[in-house]
Design a protein around this motif. Structure first.
Motif: not given
Length: 251
Positions: A88-96, A232-237
């Protein structure tokens, strides 16, 4: 048409796919890791097998022009979640991240929470369980891949339940029970009595499909070693609601 990739394999992932697939404005693809034989398939398009790590997942997102990514994998699928975050970080695709709530200890429960499978094994090795003078009889429901952590422990007998058989030879002190939920309290109670089990070891997976073992343990006064889920990783929605995940995609 918006394109949605669901990293699935859970009941929540199937429920989410069914609701999103009814929306004509969405193309929904569910990805299954392929680690379980004969998995329950979700509604809609299904992709089976791994991506080849975070870079492979990122490349697939771009190739398929995915608009949103939902991680609805098992609460202990730590590597897959990390891959989703990185892609998600590499592509800019939003992650939930969609995670069902964990189990909570209630009146009558005798739980010992630990932070890892290794910590659970250490507790089994250093504490006397059950009747003195005989081996401790352990009900192990932490998945087939965790068996090497517990099988070498001295003085224990393991009833190891899993959906698929473990890989490699099974030690003499292990009895493998192949079964798939949902389970009933009556059935779990009978299983505990039949095998004269002294303690239950499980992971905090949450959900109703496998919760009956906890109810049976409470009724029979059986102690439970509960392995906490990884954070969960910090900052993940994140959300624990399928309805909220649907609203997020459609919003």
């Amino acid at each position: 048409m918006r394109r949605v990739l669901i990293l699935g394999g859970t009941a929540e992932a199937r429920a989410l796919a069914a609701q999103l697939a009814a929306d004509p404005g969405l193309r929904v693809v569910s990805s299954l890791a392929g680690r379980v034989n004969n998995p329950r398939l979700p509604v809609g398009e299904v992709r089976e097998g791994g991506f080849g790590g975070p870079s492979g997942l990122a490349a697939w997102l771009l190739k398929e022009r995915i608009d949103v990514l939902i991680d609805a994998t098992h609460p202990f699928a730590e590597r897959m979640t990390a891959s989703g975050v990185a892609a998600s970080s590499a592509t800019g695709v939003p992650l939930l991240v969609l995670r069902r709530p964990g189990w909570r200890e209630g009146p009558g429960d005798a739980w010992l929470r630990v932070g890892s499978l290794q910590a659970a094994a250490g507790l089994l090795a250093t504490t006397r369980w059950g009747v003195a003078g005989r081996e401790s009889r352990i009900f192990l429901t932490t998945g087939r891949r965790s068996l090497p952590v517990f099988a070498p422990l001295p003085g224990v007998w393991l009833l190891a339940r899993s959906v698929d058989p473990p890989e490699g030879p099974v030690p003499a002190n292990v009895h493998v029970l192949l079964d798939r939920g949902p389970y009933t309290v009556e059935g779990e109670r009978a299983l505990i009595r039949e095998h004269r089990l002294d303690v239950l070891v499980t992971k905090d997976s949450g959900g109703s499909m496998t919760m009956a073992k906890l109810d049976a343990a409470r009724e029979l006064g059986l102690p439970v070693i509960m392995v906490d889920r990884p954070p969960l990783p910090v900052g993940v929605r994140a959300t624990d609601s399928v309805a909220a995940a649907v609203a997020w995609v459609q919003g």
